[in-house]
Design an enzyme around this catalytic site. Sequence first.
Site, mmCIF file in Angstrom:
data_model
loop_
_atom_site.group_PDB
_atom_site.id
_atom_site.type_symbol
_atom_site.label_atom_id
_atom_site.label_comp_id
_atom_site.label_asym_id
_atom_site.label_seq_id
_atom_site.Cartn_x
_atom_site.Cartn_y
_atom_site.Cartn_z
ATOM 1 N N ILE A 236 0.788 -1.208 0.034
ATOM 2 C CA ILE A 236 -0.047 -0.126 0.023
ATOM 3 C C ILE A 236 0.902 1.251 0.019
ATOM 4 O O ILE A 236 0.365 2.417 -0.467
ATOM 5 C CB ILE A 236 -0.798 0.125 1.187
ATOM 6 C CG1 ILE A 236 -0.204 -0.058 2.687
ATOM 7 C CG2 ILE A 236 -1.806 -0.963 1.283
ATOM 8 C CD1 ILE A 236 -1.095 0.606 3.542
ATOM 9 N N ASN B 285 2.321 -6.939 7.420
ATOM 10 C CA ASN B 285 3.706 -6.863 6.657
ATOM 11 C C ASN B 285 3.961 -5.401 6.261
ATOM 12 O O ASN B 285 2.985 -4.948 5.438
ATOM 13 C CB ASN B 285 3.855 -7.902 5.617
ATOM 14 C CG ASN B 285 5.238 -7.833 5.119
ATOM 15 O OD1 ASN B 285 6.020 -6.854 5.070
ATOM 16 N ND2 ASN B 285 5.484 -8.859 4.380
ATOM 17 N N ILE C 289 5.515 -3.869 4.147
ATOM 18 C CA ILE C 289 5.689 -3.653 2.368
ATOM 19 C C ILE C 289 4.326 -4.281 1.838
ATOM 20 O O ILE C 289 4.432 -4.398 0.532
ATOM 21 C CB ILE C 289 7.119 -4.417 1.960
ATOM 22 C CG1 ILE C 289 6.897 -5.834 2.160
ATOM 23 C CG2 ILE C 289 8.192 -3.780 2.681
ATOM 24 C CD1 ILE C 289 7.934 -6.843 1.196
ATOM 25 N N GLU C 290 3.512 -4.737 2.396
ATOM 26 C CA GLU C 290 2.193 -5.350 1.952
ATOM 27 C C GLU C 290 1.044 -4.648 2.145
ATOM 28 O O GLU C 290 0.781 -3.402 1.962
ATOM 29 C CB GLU C 290 1.833 -6.971 2.128
ATOM 30 C CG GLU C 290 3.280 -7.567 1.585
ATOM 31 C CD GLU C 290 3.261 -9.072 1.618
ATOM 32 O OE1 GLU C 290 2.305 -9.648 1.160
ATOM 33 O OE2 GLU C 290 4.184 -9.786 2.270
ATOM 34 N N MET C 291 0.144 -5.192 3.180
ATOM 35 C CA MET C 291 -0.882 -4.441 3.305
ATOM 36 C C MET C 291 -0.842 -3.644 4.776
ATOM 37 O O MET C 291 -1.690 -2.664 5.101
ATOM 38 C CB MET C 291 -2.249 -5.389 3.743
ATOM 39 C CG MET C 291 -2.691 -6.312 2.553
ATOM 40 S SD MET C 291 -3.310 -7.535 2.698
ATOM 41 C CE MET C 291 -4.873 -7.246 3.188
#
Lengths: 244, 379
Positions: B106, B146, B148-150
């Site tokens: 995101i 995480n 670098i993710e959600m």
Amino acid sequence: MKYISKFSIGVFALLFLVLAGCQDEKNESPAAVKMDFSFLMNGKPLALKTAYQNAKGEKFTVSDAWLYISDITLKDATGKAVYEDKSGYYVIQKGPGVEKLNIEMDSIPAGTYSSLEMTVGVDSVHNHDITLVESGLDPGRAWTWNTGYKFLSLEGTCLLNTPDERPLIYHIGLDQNLKTFSLDLTGNGKLVPGGSANWNVKVNLESIFSGKETLSFYNYNSVKADPVSSGVIADNYANGLLSW
Amino acid sequence: MRKNFLLFICSLLLVACQKPGDVPLPKEKDSSAVASNKPYEFDIPVYFPEYEARIPSDNPTTTAGVELGRMLFYEKKLSGDNSMACATCHQQSKAFTDGKAVSVGIDGIVGTKSAMSIENMLWSNRFFWDGRAASLEEQAKEPIPNPIEMHQSLDKSVEKIAADTLYPEKFKTAFGTAEVTSDRIAKAIAQFERTLISKDSKYDQYLRGEYQPTNQEMEGMNLFLTHPIAGQTRGGNCGDCHSGVLTSGLPDGFVAFHNNGLDSLEDMDPGLYTITKDSADFGKFKAPSLRNIALTAPYMHDGRFNTLEEVLDHYNDHIHMSKTLDGFIIDGVNEPIPEGQPIKLGLTDDEKAAIIAFLKMLTDEKFVTNPDYSSPFKK
């Protein structure tokens, strides 16, 4: 009053019958056996990725070993098959992060047995029909529907004196290589009603490398669906792969 | 009086004969709740391996759990800025991948790994490319927090879901309580993911006798399934790692993890070594299923290959030697390799094209359009 009490008797009788029916039948109870397998190399427990020597003094390691056990049969003193598991196919394996070392047998008629028989492999009918994926059969352990399942798989590395190590890959299958083993139960084969026994079966991996022919990894590092070389290996282990 | 007595006896009989393990029905008299949670009925082809024992006993698959899981899978509130759901990187039309080499979170941060396809997960035992999650339940909890993710903590996620009037009743039906927890979020998502079964590709139709492959497809299939014997039997060597009708690694321990020669030791991503700390596992990654592979480009853990042709060329001509290079690859050559020479699979151009034709047979149109797997939310 008379009318009501007959009714009550009827109801209680019905209750009794139903509750009795909900319990297990108390005929002679079957016995159970738990078979524990252990993989051995030269009589000692198999250690993965540890260097061993074959009969020719050539070094090798094992990373994964497995076999299909099927058609487990118990025979009495007359040789009659009293218990036969025709629909169970069991993977016995020791590999990276995985150990499958037990087979549980239940519903065995109580009695005294003289021999335990097991087949290493998959019978020819199931070996060529993908729709017959019965208990324990995993198509991931087959090649194709022409060649069928692998019966015995041994993977590792041959540590030969060459610039590069060679993979050790024995994938033994093919109908011709179906092997049946008979283990003697004399003196140890009594199963009492409702009882359970523990049997320990050894998988003697060194039998793969010698017997009818003593193998050299220079000729036999990778053997798969070739009838000749796989036949040599299967004939080797037909003598002594499984024992008490 | 007699009638009441009869009713009493009948209810006793019903209780006496109840089998253990029945799915407990909710206790209230609310008829919609009583009717709406049942064991989920899988429809698995007879030629697939067994699956019942692979479902964890503390998370049976139920209709309400699956429905809740589907909602959560497509729920953007599980991300920090409400812009991403699981389904953002796992899109049904691409067999639950995202068409990118590596996924982006995101915050616009580019990751290091390619989103993996979610299909036939019942027959997988370790998740992520490096196998660090031992269950779908465990895996589902990682992308959410995480950074670098959600990029949203599990606590915050629970808070937002609990505050959404859509959800508490669904949790109650699925789990017997309206209390939202991260465990239950993960369990519901895992239940939904288990229902994503791909079984209607042309390959499946062939196995069922419903489709006759072309000559090229048959040749490709045979090459795919055959391990070559140098100078004797032609083979593409694929089935050793992409095994059986599922075309994936066997779900036992770490058996499904292989070093397929993508890199030499200096450049290698440690892969499975990160989990086992065994140097023999350096550079090993999960061999995933190749079903729907024509839809899930780019390929490999870092998405380095854009086309199936590039993948075949890698296996045929660009294998990198290393200490942990898989034995099947070292051994899998069509022509004998002189000592010290690099490993070459040795397929002809026609053979590579045939294998690709077979790989395209693994596309399952029904799977990527099944409304049961699609978003329950209106756009």
